[in-house]
Design a protein around this motif. Structure first.
Motif, PDB file in Angstrom:
ATOM      1  N   SER A 103       0.825  -1.207   0.000  1.00  0.00           N
ATOM      2  CA  SER A 103       0.000   0.000   0.000  1.00  0.00           C
ATOM      3  C   SER A 103       0.860   1.259   0.000  1.00  0.00           C
ATOM      4  O   SER A 103       0.627   2.194  -0.773  1.00  0.00           O
ATOM      5  CB  SER A 103      -0.928  -0.007   1.222  1.00  0.00           C
ATOM      6  OG  SER A 103      -1.612   1.214   1.361  1.00  0.00           O
TER       7      SER A 103
ATOM      8  N   PHE B 119       0.947   4.241  -2.822  1.00  0.00           N
ATOM      9  CA  PHE B 119       0.694   5.639  -2.456  1.00  0.00           C
ATOM     10  C   PHE B 119       1.838   6.530  -2.944  1.00  0.00           C
ATOM     11  O   PHE B 119       1.628   7.649  -3.409  1.00  0.00           O
ATOM     12  CB  PHE B 119       0.553   5.793  -0.941  1.00  0.00           C
ATOM     13  CG  PHE B 119      -0.836   5.563  -0.414  1.00  0.00           C
ATOM     14  CD1 PHE B 119      -1.908   6.291  -0.892  1.00  0.00           C
ATOM     15  CD2 PHE B 119      -1.069   4.624   0.581  1.00  0.00           C
ATOM     16  CE1 PHE B 119      -3.196   6.086  -0.404  1.00  0.00           C
ATOM     17  CE2 PHE B 119      -2.351   4.415   1.083  1.00  0.00           C
ATOM     18  CZ  PHE B 119      -3.417   5.146   0.581  1.00  0.00           C
TER      19      PHE B 119
ATOM     20  N   TYR C  88      -5.697   6.808  -6.040  1.00  0.00           N
ATOM     21  CA  TYR C  88      -5.484   6.566  -4.609  1.00  0.00           C
ATOM     22  C   TYR C  88      -6.475   5.553  -4.042  1.00  0.00           C
ATOM     23  O   TYR C  88      -6.353   5.142  -2.880  1.00  0.00           O
ATOM     24  CB  TYR C  88      -5.583   7.871  -3.833  1.00  0.00           C
ATOM     25  CG  TYR C  88      -4.646   8.946  -4.325  1.00  0.00           C
ATOM     26  CD1 TYR C  88      -3.296   8.677  -4.562  1.00  0.00           C
ATOM     27  CD2 TYR C  88      -5.095  10.235  -4.583  1.00  0.00           C
ATOM     28  CE1 TYR C  88      -2.431   9.643  -5.033  1.00  0.00           C
ATOM     29  CE2 TYR C  88      -4.235  11.221  -5.048  1.00  0.00           C
ATOM     30  CZ  TYR C  88      -2.912  10.917  -5.276  1.00  0.00           C
ATOM     31  OH  TYR C  88      -2.058  11.880  -5.737  1.00  0.00           O
TER      32      TYR C  88
ATOM     33  N   SER D  76      -5.612   2.655  -0.938  1.00  0.00           N
ATOM     34  CA  SER D  76      -6.445   2.851   0.258  1.00  0.00           C
ATOM     35  C   SER D  76      -7.135   1.549   0.639  1.00  0.00           C
ATOM     36  O   SER D  76      -7.192   1.180   1.823  1.00  0.00           O
ATOM     37  CB  SER D  76      -7.489   3.949   0.007  1.00  0.00           C
ATOM     38  OG  SER D  76      -6.884   5.195  -0.246  1.00  0.00           O
TER      39      SER D  76
ATOM     40  N   PHE E 169       2.886   6.813   7.131  1.00  0.00           N
ATOM     41  CA  PHE E 169       1.716   6.879   6.263  1.00  0.00           C
ATOM     42  C   PHE E 169       1.091   8.267   6.336  1.00  0.00           C
ATOM     43  O   PHE E 169       0.624   8.810   5.323  1.00  0.00           O
ATOM     44  CB  PHE E 169       0.689   5.816   6.666  1.00  0.00           C
ATOM     45  CG  PHE E 169       0.842   4.513   5.935  1.00  0.00           C
ATOM     46  CD1 PHE E 169       0.295   4.345   4.672  1.00  0.00           C
ATOM     47  CD2 PHE E 169       1.522   3.463   6.511  1.00  0.00           C
ATOM     48  CE1 PHE E 169       0.427   3.145   3.996  1.00  0.00           C
ATOM     49  CE2 PHE E 169       1.665   2.256   5.850  1.00  0.00           C
ATOM     50  CZ  PHE E 169       1.121   2.094   4.579  1.00  0.00           C
ATOM     51  N   GLY E 170       1.071   8.855   7.533  1.00  0.00           N
ATOM     52  CA  GLY E 170       0.563  10.212   7.674  1.00  0.00           C
ATOM     53  C   GLY E 170       1.345  11.194   6.815  1.00  0.00           C
ATOM     54  O   GLY E 170       0.765  12.063   6.156  1.00  0.00           O
TER      55      GLY E 170
ATOM     56  N   TRP F 119       0.434  10.694   3.177  1.00  0.00           N
ATOM     57  CA  TRP F 119      -0.894  11.226   2.884  1.00  0.00           C
ATOM     58  C   TRP F 119      -0.867  12.754   2.789  1.00  0.00           C
ATOM     59  O   TRP F 119      -1.519  13.336   1.933  1.00  0.00           O
ATOM     60  CB  TRP F 119      -1.885  10.772   3.947  1.00  0.00           C
ATOM     61  CG  TRP F 119      -2.190   9.295   3.882  1.00  0.00           C
ATOM     62  CD1 TRP F 119      -2.167   8.498   2.770  1.00  0.00           C
ATOM     63  CD2 TRP F 119      -2.525   8.451   4.969  1.00  0.00           C
ATOM     64  NE1 TRP F 119      -2.481   7.199   3.107  1.00  0.00           N
ATOM     65  CE2 TRP F 119      -2.702   7.131   4.442  1.00  0.00           C
ATOM     66  CE3 TRP F 119      -2.707   8.638   6.343  1.00  0.00           C
ATOM     67  CZ2 TRP F 119      -3.053   6.053   5.239  1.00  0.00           C
ATOM     68  CZ3 TRP F 119      -3.056   7.558   7.136  1.00  0.00           C
ATOM     69  CH2 TRP F 119      -3.224   6.280   6.590  1.00  0.00           C
TER      70      TRP F 119
ATOM     71  N   LEU G 182       0.683  13.637  -0.501  1.00  0.00           N
ATOM     72  CA  LEU G 182      -0.248  13.426  -1.607  1.00  0.00           C
ATOM     73  C   LEU G 182      -1.311  14.523  -1.643  1.00  0.00           C
ATOM     74  O   LEU G 182      -1.734  14.948  -2.729  1.00  0.00           O
ATOM     75  CB  LEU G 182      -0.914  12.057  -1.482  1.00  0.00           C
ATOM     76  CG  LEU G 182      -0.025  10.854  -1.791  1.00  0.00           C
ATOM     77  CD1 LEU G 182      -0.741   9.551  -1.475  1.00  0.00           C
ATOM     78  CD2 LEU G 182       0.415  10.864  -3.249  1.00  0.00           C
ATOM     79  N   ALA G 183      -1.749  14.976  -0.467  1.00  0.00           N
ATOM     80  CA  ALA G 183      -2.731  16.066  -0.425  1.00  0.00           C
ATOM     81  C   ALA G 183      -2.137  17.337  -1.034  1.00  0.00           C
ATOM     82  O   ALA G 183      -2.797  18.041  -1.820  1.00  0.00           O
ATOM     83  CB  ALA G 183      -3.178  16.312   1.010  1.00  0.00           C
TER      84      ALA G 183
ATOM     85  N   THR H  30      -1.717  16.710  -4.880  1.00  0.00           N
ATOM     86  CA  THR H  30      -2.991  16.708  -5.601  1.00  0.00           C
ATOM     87  C   THR H  30      -3.578  18.107  -5.690  1.00  0.00           C
ATOM     88  O   THR H  30      -4.077  18.523  -6.742  1.00  0.00           O
ATOM     89  CB  THR H  30      -3.985  15.763  -4.896  1.00  0.00           C
ATOM     90  OG1 THR H  30      -3.422  14.449  -4.816  1.00  0.00           O
ATOM     91  CG2 THR H  30      -5.297  15.692  -5.662  1.00  0.00           C
TER      92      THR H  30
END
Length: 309
Positions: free
Chosen positions: A111, A115, A260, A264, A286-287, A290, A293-294, A297
């Motif tokens: 995963s 990501f 994504y 997920s 992972f945080g 993420w 990626l935010a 994006t």
């Protein structure tokens, strides 16, 4: 008055594209569950079966669509064939690492790798295509790099599974963009290139050690498992066909946001179905991914909207 039917048809195509693409990403998200069912067979043998059965089912699909001629044209073009041979080698590495990791209960690492894939793709564009990064893209890649570094230091080892998947898939995407062929015909040619090696490997594995591995190479005494091995061709061909159909009807931005979905689902499968342990440090990484990626994006959407205007 004459534009209304055209607008309605465009909306219908967009909804159809959304359904196709969503189906593809959902299938890719649940793919680890399929390979959990084949875990009784070593990953290298599963990959060999996947290659061989993919040739069969892609041939059926493309024959039904009347597109086998595209495969023949590719096979007669040495330049295109050589490029697809290279992409075939890269995707086979991706398949092997993916199936190996799933069989060994390392879906969280799978995963994380997927990501990280879009950020690795941007990094490859920077290195290979000499593209420039925006400030926010650089920030996103920096946070992702920090997440990988934390995993390497705090968890006692470089996250090679995640990085192998991210870099192999991003490299595969780059290589395929350099070849002007359709997704399904291109994949079939890749499988055809790999098929002799896959067949030879299965034969070698079956006759080595006095034929002790033949029960894994050809598990006819376990028909359910053998059908699952045959089905590896289906789970390879069907999502790809759905994705290709969806991508033709959607914007690149929409497809980019939907990518994504699969990691997920894999993350949730690892935690709530297969009970993989997520240490606080791993959760923190992972945080970070993420957040990166935010940022990535949001910046992509902003830049796309600005270009459109």
């Amino acid at each position: 008055m004459t534009t209304t039917p055209a607008i309605g048809a465009e909306d219908a195509e967009r909804r159809l594209g959304l359904a196709f693409a969503l189906s593809a990403f959902l299938l890719w998200g649940f793919l680890p569950a399929y390979y959990k069912w084949t875990a009784a067979i070593p990953a290298d043998l599963v990959v060999a079966h996947r290659i061989l059965w993919s040739v069969l089912f892609l041939a059926i699909f493309l024959g039904w669509r009347g597109r086998l001629g595209e495969v023949g044209a590719i096979l007669r073009d040495p330049a295109t064939l050589s490029k697809l041979a290279l992409s075939a080698a890269v995707i086979s590495i991706n398949w092997l690492v993916f199936i190996w990791a799933v069989e060994r209960g390392r879906i969280l690492e799978v995963s994380f790798g997927y990501f990280a894939n879009p950020l690795v793709s941007v990094a490859i564009g920077l290195l290979v295509l000499k593209e420039t990064l925006s400030r926010w893209q650089a920030t996103a890649i920096g946070l992702a790099t920090m997440a990988v570094g934390i995993q390497a230091l705090a968890l006692g080892g470089f996250p090679w599974v995640s990085m192998a998947l991210a870099f192999s898939f991003a490299s595969y995407g780059y290589l395929r963009k350099t070849v002007a062929v359709g997704a399904s015909p291109g994949l079939m040619v890749e499988a055809i290139v790999l098929a002799p090696l896959a067949f030879a490997y299965l034969v070698y594995a079956g006759v080595s050690d006095g034929g002790a591995a033949m029960a894994d190479v050809l598990p006819l005494d376990r028909p359910g498992l053998f059908m699952l091995l045959i089905g590896t061709g289906v789970v390879t061909a069907v999502p790809l066909a759905l994705f290709a159909a969806g991508a033709r009807r959607l914007s690149l931005t929409a497809v980019g946001l939907m990518q994504y979905i699969a990691p997920s689902i894999q993350f949730l499968l690892a935690l709530y179905v297969y009970g993989e342990e997520v240490e606080p440090v791993r959760l923190a990484t992972f945080g970070l991914i993420w957040v990166s990626l935010a940022i990535f994006t949001t910046d992509t959407l902003y830049r796309h909207e600005r270009r459109r205007k």
